[in-house]
Design a protein around this motif. Structure first.
Motif, PDB file in Angstrom:
ATOM      1  N   CYS A  76       0.816  -1.221   0.000  1.00 43.25           N
ATOM      2  CA  CYS A  76       0.000   0.000   0.000  1.00 43.25           C
ATOM      3  C   CYS A  76       0.850   1.272   0.000  1.00 43.25           C
ATOM      4  O   CYS A  76       0.397   2.322  -0.472  1.00 43.25           O
ATOM      5  CB  CYS A  76      -0.913   0.019   1.235  1.00 43.25           C
TER       6      CYS A  76
ATOM      7  N   TRP B  54      -5.693   3.315   5.440  1.00 41.24           N
ATOM      8  CA  TRP B  54      -4.244   3.412   5.622  1.00 41.24           C
ATOM      9  C   TRP B  54      -3.904   3.863   7.039  1.00 41.24           C
ATOM     10  O   TRP B  54      -3.030   3.289   7.698  1.00 41.24           O
ATOM     11  CB  TRP B  54      -3.672   4.379   4.603  1.00 41.24           C
TER      12      TRP B  54
ATOM     13  N   GLN C 253       0.407   5.535  -1.344  1.00 35.73           N
ATOM     14  CA  GLN C 253       0.322   6.667  -0.420  1.00 35.73           C
ATOM     15  C   GLN C 253       1.354   7.736  -0.781  1.00 35.73           C
ATOM     16  O   GLN C 253       1.083   8.934  -0.684  1.00 35.73           O
ATOM     17  CB  GLN C 253       0.526   6.186   1.016  1.00 35.73           C
TER      18      GLN C 253
END
Length: 656
Positions: A569, A644, A573
């Motif tokens: 992930c 997140w 970001q």
């Protein structure tokens, strides 16, 4: 004759008082009734008389309570018992009526009743003493039931004595002790050693964990057993706790609190003349409870005091002990005490102090750390390698925690991008990376020996790096954006976007390269997952392979899966910060996840349909970590900001 007789007219003698008879004085120390019956006539002073009356009142109350309990029990057994002629009944006013079964005489207490009351006066505590024996005593062990071979049990105990104690030198087993004797004399301690050394892939893992909890619930909780074996066993189980994994670790916290409770109940915190096993147990409880509760943000019950220092010094200088590991208890205790101080200091920092308070506070803690590190490192080279690695990890964790205030936004509201903060953020990234690399480079044989406290240190480092990186990138992007807006309004340059892009890339590229986050945590996960490899060979090895679900029930296994998720992930970001869509630039309420772009041409459209500069998009692709680990970047996961932040928060503020 009349004068001495009148002196005793004020009260009756003891014999007449007990018989409730009239007491008529005949002489100075003799009444007419006692003289007629030939009894010993004794007159009590007023205080003694009062005590006698109080005893009689207590006897009456005790007998009345007993009678009431008997009546209640009869009512529970037979609802109609209150109507039978054999049972005492009450009238409408609630007063007991007489029955064919008269209660024991309340006028003439027996010698047994008086003796019981005198015993109660000598020991006014409620109820009997807790049991000293085990309710599970005599039950067959794992070896007796054929679940574990005697040879394997001996191998596990040998591994514990030879290797594991150097990571946690607070519970030691004599060199000549065998598994057969230990499981007979201290079955709970033996069981906890088996759980610590058997390996994550062992098929008996769940069985052993269930049996440990059976001891905890039936012995410690239900029967309030308290002894050194239970305390030492719990310390071993907590130090290498790994199964089952639970969010926020409520079971592990409870077990650590039970360690503190047993320690206090045994009086090890105040008793004098503790033996060496008791001293180690006290120090181990302090180290474990202070370290883990501090990691989870829980208040610490135990404090470092003079007795802690006394026992540290005593064990280090002892000439009678057979264990050299006692010399290395001091660094563990001193570092844990320092980090407890750091927790308290940082928790007390007020936002109104701003960056000036951060500088002063951090400088003071840095000086304390330098002094502690100098004292520890002078003997670190003579430590066994595994102990040196554990202490070095603790030192690196302390260095990493020194920079923690840079993540608190409330301390930097006046100047978010000050040079002091950016320096602390870069240092935090570097120290966290160094800690991760230390664990990754450990010998494979040491991975199963890592304590739960070390796992918590790893977890913090894994969470700090992306938090610090994204904080820095946001600071740079916001500063660069405001300066470019100012320059574009005063400059006649038709397209400042390319120059802005190059400037932003030049500032952010070193940060992303230094962190190297996906590659770093993936290598760490690979190293930690060696503990899930079966230790046997052949068919036994095939039977011990762990499923994904089984790994999720392991603390380290769950940690590894979350690290791999973070690695997948993280690039998105980064891109959301560096290449936000135009809509996100203009509307601060937009979700950043909508800014993910599809790079197909020099001038493309993002997910919202707005045109985005192709050069900026293509160059941002180069900033992202390479696809050598996971393949194409499009195969990575995209999560929104809320997901997140939730994932990251589990690492930075709660040990997963």
């Amino acid at each position: 004759m009349s004068s001495p007789i009148s002196a005793v007219k004020r009260r009756a003698c003891v014999a007449c008082t007990n018989a409730k008879a009239k007491c008529t004085p005949q002489a100075a120390n003799l009444c007419q009734r006692c003289a007629r019956l030939g009894k010993l006539c004794t007159y009590l002073d007023l205080p003694q008389t009062k005590q006698l009356l109080e005893k009689k009142v207590d006897q009456l109350m005790l007998q009345l309570a007993t009678l009431t309990q008997q009546q209640n029990r009869q009512a529970l057994v037979s609802p109609d018992a209150s109507t039978t002629h054999d049972s005492p009944v009450t009238n409408t006013s609630g007063v007991l009526n007489s029955s064919s079964r008269d209660p024991p005489s309340l006028e003439h207490p027996t010698d047994t009743d008086i003796a019981a009351l005198l015993d109660a006066a000598n020991d006014p505590s409620h109820g009997p003493d807790p049991p000293t024996g085990s309710v599970l005593e005599g039950q067959p062990s794992l070896v007796d039931r054929g679940l574990l071979s005697a040879a394997e049990a001996e191998r596990m105990l040998t591994a514990f004595k030879a290797d594991f104690v150097y990571k946690f030198p607070f519970v030691l087993i004599p060199h000549g002790e065998t598994a057969a004797r230990l499981r007979t004399r201290e079955p709970f301690l033996f069981l906890c050693i088996v759980a610590a050394t058997m390996g994550s892939a062992h098929p008996l893992r769940a069985t052993v964990a269930e049996e440990i909890m059976n001891h905890v619930t039936s012995r410690i909780v239900a029967r309030s057993e308290r002894n050194l074996e239970l305390l030492r066993g719990l310390l071993v189980h907590c130090a290498w706790y790994s199964y089952p994994a639970e969010k926020y670790h409520p079971r592990l916290l409870l077990l650590i609190q039970l360690c503190v409770s047993i320690l206090l109940d045994l009086g090890l915190h105040w008793r004098k003349g503790l033996n060496e096993d008791e001293q180690r147990a006290l120090l181990g409880t302090y180290w474990l409870s202070v370290g883990f509760c501090g990691t989870l943000g829980r208040p610490t019950i135990m404090k470092r005091d003079g007795r802690i220092d006394e026992y540290v010094k005593s064990l280090a200088s002892s000439t009678t002990t057979e264990f050299t590991s006692d010399r290395w208890i001091a660094p563990f205790i001193h570092l844990q005490s320092y980090m407890a101080t750091m927790d308290e200091v940082y928790a007390s920092m007020q936002a109104t102090g701003g960056s000036a308070l951060v500088q002063v506070t951090r400088g003071s803690l840095q000086r304390q750390y330098d002094s502690t590190r100098t004292w520890i490192e002078k003997d670190l080279s003579s430590c066994p390698p595994s102990t040196a690695n554990a202490i070095s990890t603790e030192l690196k964790y302390a260095e990493m925690r020194l920079e923690e205030p840079c993540l608190r936004e409330d301390l930097w509201t006046a100047d978010p991008a000050t040079a002091i903060r950016t320096t602390m953020l870069m240092t935090l990234i570097q120290r966290s990376k160094e800690l991760i690399q230390m664990i990754t480079d450990l010998p494979v044989s040491e991975i199963p020996q890592l304590t739960i406290t070390t796992s918590a240190r790893i977890c913090a480092a894994v969470g700090y790096i992306p938090t610090a990186v994204l904080t820095l990138l946001n600071l740079i992007a916001s500063t660069d954006g405001s300066s470019s807006s100012s320059s574009s309004s005063s400059s006649s340059s038709p397209s400042p976007t390319t120059n802005q892009n190059h400037h932003l890339q030049a500032q952010t590229q070193p940060i992303i390269d230094t962190a190297d986050y996906p590659n770093l945590v993936t290598q760490l996960a690979t190293a930690l997952e060696t503990r899930f490899q079966p230790q046997e060979s052949g068919s036994a090895r095939r039977n011990m392979r762990m499923s994904t679900a089984d790994k999720e029930l392991d603390v380290v296994g769950s940690l590894c899966s979350k690290m791999r998720l973070l690695a997948r992930c993280y690039p998105y970001q980064v891109r959301n910060v560096l290449v936000p869509c135009p809509t996100t630039r203009q509307d601060s309420t937009s979700n950043k996840s909508t800014g993910l772009s599809v790079m197909t041409a020099d001038h493309q459209q993002d997910d919202t349909g707005n045109e985005v500069d192709g050069e900026m998009m293509s160059s941002s692709q180069d900033w992202l970590p390479s696809g050598t680990i996971y393949g194409d970047i499009d195969g990575m996961f995209s999560v929104d900001d809320i997901q997140w932040e939730s994932l990251l928060r589990d690492f930075t503020t709660g040990f997963g």
